[in-house]
Structures are given as C-alpha cells and as structure tokens.
Design a protein around this motif. Structure first.
Motif, PDB file in Angstrom:
ATOM      1  N   ALA A  13     -57.917  31.953 -16.794  1.00 21.90           N
ATOM      2  CA  ALA A  13     -58.209  32.337 -18.177  1.00 21.90           C
ATOM      3  C   ALA A  13     -56.953  32.943 -18.786  1.00 21.90           C
ATOM      4  O   ALA A  13     -56.033  33.354 -18.062  1.00 21.90           O
ATOM      5  CB  ALA A  13     -59.364  33.330 -18.221  1.00 21.90           C
ATOM      6  N   PHE A  14     -56.937  33.030 -20.115  1.00 17.73           N
ATOM      7  CA  PHE A  14     -55.736  33.487 -20.809  1.00 17.73           C
ATOM      8  C   PHE A  14     -56.026  34.615 -21.790  1.00 17.73           C
ATOM      9  O   PHE A  14     -57.009  34.550 -22.536  1.00 17.73           O
ATOM     10  CB  PHE A  14     -55.108  32.331 -21.599  1.00 17.73           C
ATOM     11  CG  PHE A  14     -54.766  31.148 -20.742  1.00 17.73           C
ATOM     12  CD1 PHE A  14     -53.613  31.132 -19.972  1.00 17.73           C
ATOM     13  CD2 PHE A  14     -55.605  30.047 -20.706  1.00 17.73           C
ATOM     14  CE1 PHE A  14     -53.304  30.038 -19.173  1.00 17.73           C
ATOM     15  CE2 PHE A  14     -55.304  28.946 -19.916  1.00 17.73           C
ATOM     16  CZ  PHE A  14     -54.155  28.939 -19.152  1.00 17.73           C
ATOM     17  N   VAL A  15     -55.134  35.593 -21.798  1.00 19.58           N
ATOM     18  CA  VAL A  15     -55.063  36.617 -22.832  1.00 19.58           C
ATOM     19  C   VAL A  15     -53.676  36.439 -23.429  1.00 19.58           C
ATOM     20  O   VAL A  15     -52.670  36.639 -22.747  1.00 19.58           O
ATOM     21  CB  VAL A  15     -55.251  38.039 -22.270  1.00 19.58           C
ATOM     22  CG1 VAL A  15     -55.053  39.080 -23.361  1.00 19.58           C
ATOM     23  CG2 VAL A  15     -56.630  38.181 -21.619  1.00 19.58           C
ATOM     24  N   SER A  16     -53.633  36.015 -24.692  1.00 19.70           N
ATOM     25  CA  SER A  16     -52.347  35.679 -25.297  1.00 19.70           C
ATOM     26  C   SER A  16     -52.056  36.562 -26.500  1.00 19.70           C
ATOM     27  O   SER A  16     -52.963  37.121 -27.117  1.00 19.70           O
ATOM     28  CB  SER A  16     -52.329  34.206 -25.708  1.00 19.70           C
ATOM     29  OG  SER A  16     -53.258  33.962 -26.742  1.00 19.70           O
ATOM     30  N   TYR A  17     -50.782  36.622 -26.812  1.00 14.33           N
ATOM     31  CA  TYR A  17     -50.361  37.392 -27.980  1.00 14.33           C
ATOM     32  C   TYR A  17     -49.080  36.802 -28.525  1.00 14.33           C
ATOM     33  O   TYR A  17     -48.357  36.081 -27.837  1.00 14.33           O
ATOM     34  CB  TYR A  17     -50.181  38.875 -27.632  1.00 14.33           C
ATOM     35  CG  TYR A  17     -49.116  39.159 -26.607  1.00 14.33           C
ATOM     36  CD1 TYR A  17     -47.839  39.551 -26.999  1.00 14.33           C
ATOM     37  CD2 TYR A  17     -49.373  39.039 -25.247  1.00 14.33           C
ATOM     38  CE1 TYR A  17     -46.857  39.808 -26.058  1.00 14.33           C
ATOM     39  CE2 TYR A  17     -48.397  39.303 -24.303  1.00 14.33           C
ATOM     40  CZ  TYR A  17     -47.141  39.681 -24.719  1.00 14.33           C
ATOM     41  OH  TYR A  17     -46.160  39.934 -23.790  1.00 14.33           O
ATOM     42  N   GLY A  18     -48.823  37.097 -29.794  1.00 14.70           N
ATOM     43  CA  GLY A  18     -47.617  36.577 -30.418  1.00 14.70           C
ATOM     44  C   GLY A  18     -47.683  36.765 -31.915  1.00 14.70           C
ATOM     45  O   GLY A  18     -48.352  37.680 -32.405  1.00 14.70           O
ATOM     46  N   GLY A  19     -47.041  35.880 -32.643  1.00 12.51           N
ATOM     47  CA  GLY A  19     -47.015  35.939 -34.098  1.00 12.51           C
ATOM     48  C   GLY A  19     -48.309  35.411 -34.674  1.00 12.51           C
ATOM     49  O   GLY A  19     -49.399  35.717 -34.185  1.00 12.51           O
ATOM     50  N   ILE A  20     -48.189  34.579 -35.678  1.00 16.35           N
ATOM     51  CA  ILE A  20     -49.364  34.120 -36.430  1.00 16.35           C
ATOM     52  C   ILE A  20     -50.380  33.396 -35.553  1.00 16.35           C
ATOM     53  O   ILE A  20     -51.583  33.478 -35.783  1.00 16.35           O
ATOM     54  CB  ILE A  20     -48.940  33.257 -37.637  1.00 16.35           C
ATOM     55  CG1 ILE A  20     -50.100  33.118 -38.605  1.00 16.35           C
ATOM     56  CG2 ILE A  20     -48.389  31.914 -37.178  1.00 16.35           C
ATOM     57  CD1 ILE A  20     -49.694  32.575 -39.960  1.00 16.35           C
TER      58      ILE A  20
END
Length: 178
Positions: free
Chosen positions: A95-102
């Motif tokens: 599973a993924f927990v992602s972050y970043g810009g828009i």
C-alpha cells in the motif's frame, strides 16, 4: 489454515534526501497504525538503514511505502533499493502513503504499481495522499484535516489487513512460486 495473530507490517520510508519531509508523513501514519491491534510494525527508513529493505520485507506480511513525488515519479534511491530485492516481495500486498505537490504523490504511486507487479507483489487500491503536504501539517505533526486524513488511513489499513491475512494464509498453505 487461518491465523488470527497480528500480521507483520513493514513501513518503508523511501526518501533519503537531506531536509526531507518524509519523517512528518511517516510519523503521522505510524501513529495511526500503532493504534491498531491487528498488526505489528517494523519501520525501514532507507536514509538510516539503506541495506535493510530486503530483510525487512522478507519478514513482513504486508508493506506500506511512504513515497514522495520527485519530478513526476518516485525517488531514484528507492528504485535502486527495489532493484536489489526480488523474492522478498512475492505474494505480498503493498500500500502507499504519498505526498508531493498538486498531485499528492499519486504520479509516483502510479509509476510504482508496475514495478511491484514485476516483483510479484499485489498493490492495493486504497492510498493516502497529501497534496502540498508541507502546507497541511501543523507544527505538532498532525494533519490539519484530521478527520479526512484519518479516514483515508483507516480505509487503507482495513483493506491492507484483509489482503495481508488472505495472502499470509495462502502462502502458508501453498508457498508462492514465480
């Protein structure tokens, strides 16, 4: 044979950059995971233990990857670490927990899905993503939209629980063969 014991969850922090935001996102997620009694946690921080990915994943029943989006994809050092692994991922949910810009890191996640398919891992549908993450966490490390973020984490962990137990039980009955 079905087991009722907690499944082993490895949380991989994939960013190794100096000044990275990953610890904020990871600590937030780990705080939610620690509240559950259906899993046992192991943290693999590639910045601290770059060689620990293979052994950490080998003993896990499931994996959550904390991943930033860099240049519309995931970090290069994480790709290198993945390329040094193989069988450790076979028949395991990711599973993924992602972050970043828009996009909140979702482009990185979409680039990772075929990589994990090649590693014979099963990526789950639910993700937690944080657009402009650095603007959405307070100085205490808590997300400013706690209800929405907590619901996303709960949904991800509930789905991961099902897959982790189903695939763990399947691997016990019939070891995965690529």
């Amino acid at each position: 044979m079905t087991t009722n014991s907690p499944y082993q969850l490895a949380v991989v922090i994939s960013s190794v950059r100096e000044g990275r935001f990953a610890p904020v996102v990871a600590n937030w997620f780990l705080d939610r995971a620690k509240q559950r009694d259906d899993l046992a946690l192991t943290v693999i921080d590639l910045a601290e233990t770059p060689g620990g990915l293979a052994s950490g994943v080998a003993t896990a029943d499931a994996v959550v990857v904390i991943v930033p989006e860099y240049n519309h994809s995931y970090p290069g050092p994480f790709k290198n670490a993945l390329d040094e692994t193989g069988r450790e991922w076979h028949g395991k949910p990711v599973a993924f927990v992602s972050y970043g810009g828009i996009s909140g890191g979702l482009r990185a996640v979409e680039h990772l899905r075929p990589v994990f398919a090649e590693l014979h891992a099963m990526t789950i549908r639910e993700t937690v993503s944080f657009p402009y993450a650095w603007n959405n966490f307070g100085s205490d490390g808590e997300h400013l939209d706690a209800d929405g973020a907590d619901l996303a984490a709960t949904t991800l962990l509930n789905q991961l629980n099902w897959w982790a137990n189903a695939l763990r039980d399947a691997r016990q009955v019939r070891p995965y063969a690529a």
